[in-house]
Structures are given as structure tokens and as C-alpha cells.
Design a protein around this motif. Structure first.
Motif, short mmCIF file in Angstrom:
data_model
loop_
_atom_site.label_atom_id
_atom_site.label_comp_id
_atom_site.label_asym_id
_atom_site.label_seq_id
_atom_site.Cartn_x
_atom_site.Cartn_y
_atom_site.Cartn_z
N PRO A 5 0.82 -1.22 0.00
CA PRO A 5 0.00 0.00 0.00
C PRO A 5 0.86 1.26 0.00
O PRO A 5 1.79 1.40 0.80
CB PRO A 5 -0.79 -0.12 1.30
N GLY A 6 0.57 2.15 -0.92
CA GLY A 6 1.29 3.41 -1.00
C GLY A 6 2.67 3.34 -1.61
O GLY A 6 3.39 4.34 -1.63
N LYS A 7 3.03 2.18 -2.12
CA LYS A 7 4.37 2.02 -2.71
C LYS A 7 4.27 1.58 -4.16
O LYS A 7 3.22 1.11 -4.61
CB LYS A 7 5.18 1.00 -1.91
N GLU A 8 5.38 1.72 -4.87
CA GLU A 8 5.42 1.29 -6.26
C GLU A 8 5.56 -0.23 -6.34
O GLU A 8 6.04 -0.88 -5.42
CB GLU A 8 6.60 1.96 -6.97
N ARG A 9 5.16 -0.74 -7.47
CA ARG A 9 5.32 -2.17 -7.71
C ARG A 9 6.82 -2.48 -7.82
O ARG A 9 7.56 -1.76 -8.50
CB ARG A 9 4.60 -2.58 -8.99
N GLU A 10 7.25 -3.56 -7.15
CA GLU A 10 8.66 -3.89 -7.14
C GLU A 10 8.90 -5.35 -7.53
O GLU A 10 8.06 -6.22 -7.27
CB GLU A 10 9.27 -3.63 -5.76
N PHE A 11 10.05 -5.58 -8.10
CA PHE A 11 10.46 -6.90 -8.52
C PHE A 11 10.71 -7.79 -7.30
O PHE A 11 11.26 -7.34 -6.29
CB PHE A 11 11.75 -6.78 -9.34
N VAL A 12 10.31 -9.07 -7.41
CA VAL A 12 10.55 -10.02 -6.34
C VAL A 12 11.46 -11.17 -6.81
O VAL A 12 12.49 -11.44 -6.22
CB VAL A 12 9.23 -10.62 -5.81
#
Length: 125
Positions: A41-48
Motif C-alpha cells: 500500500p502506498g508504494k510502487e510495484r517492485e520486482f521479487v
């Protein structure tokens, strides 16, 4: 029609394990590099994590290295994300992703051709 369908999300406690699955259409699975991203929530999509078409190589974000394992079953057109030692900061919507580009780490969101709709993982402290 290309489909990526995630499953396996849920509410767990810190330290628990969870396995996510992503079922893909055969056309995608036989030709695409697969990966997982997440968005808190409230963050950018990030690689996992990402895995080569053959499954021979994998790559991980530093934040999950040693705790998460990506794998693929080409006979079932399914990619998995085994998540161990979960932390509250792992709470996010997890998205399955497919890219026609060659395997590289990290996987860039701009390289993604297809996204799943996401599955929510909530880790309580």
C-alpha cells in the motif's frame, strides 16, 4: 487469450510460510520468462523474483533472497513462489508476470507483456 491466474495468498503470522501459484496459458508459458512482483500500500510495484524459460536460472530481489524460492512446472504451465520466514514488510499484493524478453535480473516492470490480477499476502506481527 493470455491469462495469468494467481492463487495462494492469505493472512499469516510472521515467521510462517506460504506458497503462491500462477497458472498460465500454454502459449505464454512455453515462450516467456516468468516472474513475481509485489506492491505494498502506498508504494510502487517492485520486482521479487524471476525464472528462466527452462528453469535453469533464477533471480531475486535482495529483500527476499534466502527466504523466497521461485520455480516452474512446465508440464503444468505453473510458476510458484515459495515464501518462508515471512515478515510484516512482505505484506503486499503479489503479481505474476510474463515477459517475452530474455531472462535478466532484476526483471523490469517495463519489460512485462502480461500481468496477473494479483493475490494479497498479509503478514501479521
Amino acid at each position: 487469450q493470455v491469462q495469468l491466474v494467481e492463487s495462494g495468498g492469505g493472512l499469516v503470522q510472521a515467521g510462517d510460510s506460504l506458497r503462491l501459484s500462477c497458472a498460465a496459458s500454454e502459449r505464454v508459458f512455453s515462450s516467456y520468462t516468468m516472474g513475481w512482483f509485489r506492491q505494498a500500500p502506498g508504494k510502487e510495484r517492485e520486482f521479487v523474483a524471476t525464472i528462466m524459460l527452462s528453469g535453469g536460472s533464477t533471480g531475486y530481489a535482495d529483500s527476499v533472497k534466502g527466504r523466497f524460492t521461485i520455480s516452474r512446472d512446465n508440464a503444468k504451465n505453473t510458476v510458484y513462489l515459495q515464501m518462508n520466514s515471512l515478515k510484516p514488510e512482505d505484506t503486499a499484493v503479489y503479481y505474476c508476470a510474463a515477459s517475452i524478453r530474455a531472462f535478466r535480473t532484476p526483471m523490469s516492470p517495463s519489460s512485462i507483456n502480461y500481468w496477473g490480477k494479483g493475490t494479497l499476502v498479509t503478514v501479521s506481527s
